[in-house]
Design a protein around this motif. Structure first.
Motif, PDB file in Angstrom:
ATOM      1  N   THR A   1       0.818  -1.217   0.000  1.00 32.77           N
ATOM      2  CA  THR A   1       0.000   0.000   0.000  1.00 32.77           C
ATOM      3  C   THR A   1       0.850   1.264   0.000  1.00 32.77           C
ATOM      4  OG1 THR A   1      -0.191  -0.043   2.421  1.00 32.77           O
ATOM      5  CG2 THR A   1      -1.922  -1.150   1.144  1.00 32.77           C
ATOM      6  N   ALA A   2       2.116   1.153   0.418  1.00 30.49           N
ATOM      7  CA  ALA A   2       2.995   2.325   0.395  1.00 30.49           C
ATOM      8  C   ALA A   2       4.440   1.869   0.526  1.00 30.49           C
ATOM      9  CB  ALA A   2       2.648   3.285   1.527  1.00 30.49           C
ATOM     10  N   VAL A   3       5.342   2.646  -0.077  1.00 30.97           N
ATOM     11  CA  VAL A   3       6.779   2.419   0.055  1.00 30.97           C
ATOM     12  C   VAL A   3       7.428   3.755   0.383  1.00 30.97           C
ATOM     13  CG1 VAL A   3       8.912   1.682  -1.052  1.00 30.97           C
ATOM     14  CG2 VAL A   3       6.758   0.530  -1.622  1.00 30.97           C
ATOM     15  N   GLU A   4       8.130   3.821   1.522  1.00 32.97           N
ATOM     16  CA  GLU A   4       8.789   5.042   1.951  1.00 32.97           C
ATOM     17  C   GLU A   4      10.299   4.888   1.836  1.00 32.97           C
ATOM     18  OE1 GLU A   4       9.204   7.869   5.962  1.00 32.97           O
ATOM     19  OE2 GLU A   4       7.982   6.034   5.999  1.00 32.97           O
ATOM     20  N   ASP A   5      10.941   5.754   1.083  1.00 29.03           N
ATOM     21  CA  ASP A   5      12.387   5.722   0.915  1.00 29.03           C
ATOM     22  C   ASP A   5      13.048   6.353   2.135  1.00 29.03           C
ATOM     23  OD1 ASP A   5      15.007   5.788   0.131  1.00 29.03           O
ATOM     24  OD2 ASP A   5      14.677   6.932  -1.708  1.00 29.03           O
ATOM     25  N   LEU A   6      13.877   5.566   2.840  1.00 21.46           N
ATOM     26  CA  LEU A   6      14.552   6.045   4.039  1.00 21.46           C
ATOM     27  C   LEU A   6      16.039   6.277   3.797  1.00 21.46           C
ATOM     28  CD1 LEU A   6      12.870   3.707   6.681  1.00 21.46           C
ATOM     29  CD2 LEU A   6      12.186   6.020   6.000  1.00 21.46           C
ATOM     30  N   GLY A   7      16.429   6.361   2.542  1.00 22.65           N
ATOM     31  CA  GLY A   7      17.835   6.577   2.211  1.00 22.65           C
ATOM     32  C   GLY A   7      18.585   5.279   2.052  1.00 22.65           C
ATOM     33  N   ASP A   8      19.027   4.693   3.166  1.00 21.11           N
ATOM     34  CA  ASP A   8      19.758   3.421   3.104  1.00 21.11           C
ATOM     35  C   ASP A   8      18.844   2.229   3.331  1.00 21.11           C
ATOM     36  OD1 ASP A   8      19.199   3.880   5.741  1.00 21.11           O
ATOM     37  OD2 ASP A   8      21.190   3.339   6.496  1.00 21.11           O
ATOM     38  N   SER A   9      17.538   2.470   3.312  1.00 19.48           N
ATOM     39  CA  SER A   9      16.555   1.400   3.463  1.00 19.48           C
ATOM     40  C   SER A   9      15.202   1.907   2.989  1.00 19.48           C
ATOM     41  CB  SER A   9      16.465   0.955   4.933  1.00 19.48           C
ATOM     42  OG  SER A   9      16.005   2.027   5.752  1.00 19.48           O
ATOM     43  N   SER A  10      14.223   1.039   3.020  1.00 22.56           N
ATOM     44  CA  SER A  10      12.855   1.429   2.658  1.00 22.56           C
ATOM     45  C   SER A  10      11.892   0.848   3.674  1.00 22.56           C
ATOM     46  CB  SER A  10      12.484   0.913   1.258  1.00 22.56           C
ATOM     47  OG  SER A  10      13.228   1.569   0.260  1.00 22.56           O
ATOM     48  N   ARG A  11      10.807   1.544   3.914  1.00 21.68           N
ATOM     49  CA  ARG A  11       9.764   1.030   4.790  1.00 21.68           C
ATOM     50  C   ARG A  11       8.540   0.702   3.942  1.00 21.68           C
ATOM     51  NH1 ARG A  11       8.478   3.267  10.686  1.00 21.68           N
ATOM     52  NH2 ARG A  11      10.424   2.111  10.910  1.00 21.68           N
TER      53      ARG A  11
END
Length: 203
Positions: A13-23
């Motif tokens: 439902t969503a992908v959040e870019d955290l820089g060195d990872s993703s949520r």
């Protein structure tokens, strides 16, 4: 430990870019029933840890190494995913022993439909070819399957209507990536033989 028997076809439902990872936020009413922080859920064959759980959705953090070594980096909001909770102690081992540790990725090369099933040809990385044998087990996107034909750089699987309807393998088209996990027993046998079969190493 998982068994490769997919419990449900979920959705990102969503992908959040955290820089060195993703949520990732994922929806799956079956696998989230009773889910708690720290629980494991396999997503397309990759064992992920539940960070948050609300209603029919859960979030999981995916490190850069996992994104690099699996097909999860290709997922986006709206992508369908195979979901499975770990097998309970004493539960049925319906597929085979699956760790949720992806060994590599392959690419769907071709699909050949038949009246009641479909043959799918998938590319096979050279470093994994020695572990794949005809009639042996392999995990594709978290689905426990039997190898029909094992080539030097490809293998084929036969998909029944249930697998086509209830997993991502019914949706994957030529050119799309899939996660591969070979049979861990084959890797243990190779390791033992490379050490001359000596128990406990050098003695």
């Amino acid at each position: 430990m998982f068994t490769g028997i997919v419990e449900e076809l979920g959705e990102v439902t969503a992908v959040e870019d955290l820089g060195d990872s993703s949520r990732f936020r994922l929806r799956g009413p079956v696998v989230t029933a009773g889910a708690r922080h720290g629980d494991s859920i396999a997503v397309n064959g990759v064992c992920l840890t539940v960070v948050e759980h609300e209603g029919e959705e859960f979030t999981a953090d995916v490190m850069a190494e996992t994104l690099k070594r699996s097909s999860l980096g290709a997922l986006a909001a709206g992508s369908r995913v195979n979901l499975e909770r770990p097998t309970a102690v004493g539960g049925r081992l319906g597929g085979h022993i699956v760790q949720g540790h992806v060994d590599g990725t392959g690419t769907v090369l071709a699909r050949t439909p038949s009246e009641n099933w479909e043959i799918v040809r998938i590319s096979l990385p050279a470093e994994l070819a020695r572990y794949v044998v005809e009639k042996g087990s392999i995990t594709v996107d978290g689905v426990s399957l039997t190898v029909v034909e094992a080539g030097s750089d490809y293998f084929t699987i036969s998909l029944i209507p249930t697998t086509l309807a209830l997993t991502t393998l019914g949706l994957k088209q030529p050119g799309e990536p899939v996660n591969l996990e070979v049979d861990v027993i084959a890797k243990y046998v190779e390791r033992l033989l490379s050490h001359g079969g000596a128990a406990g190493g050098d003695r």
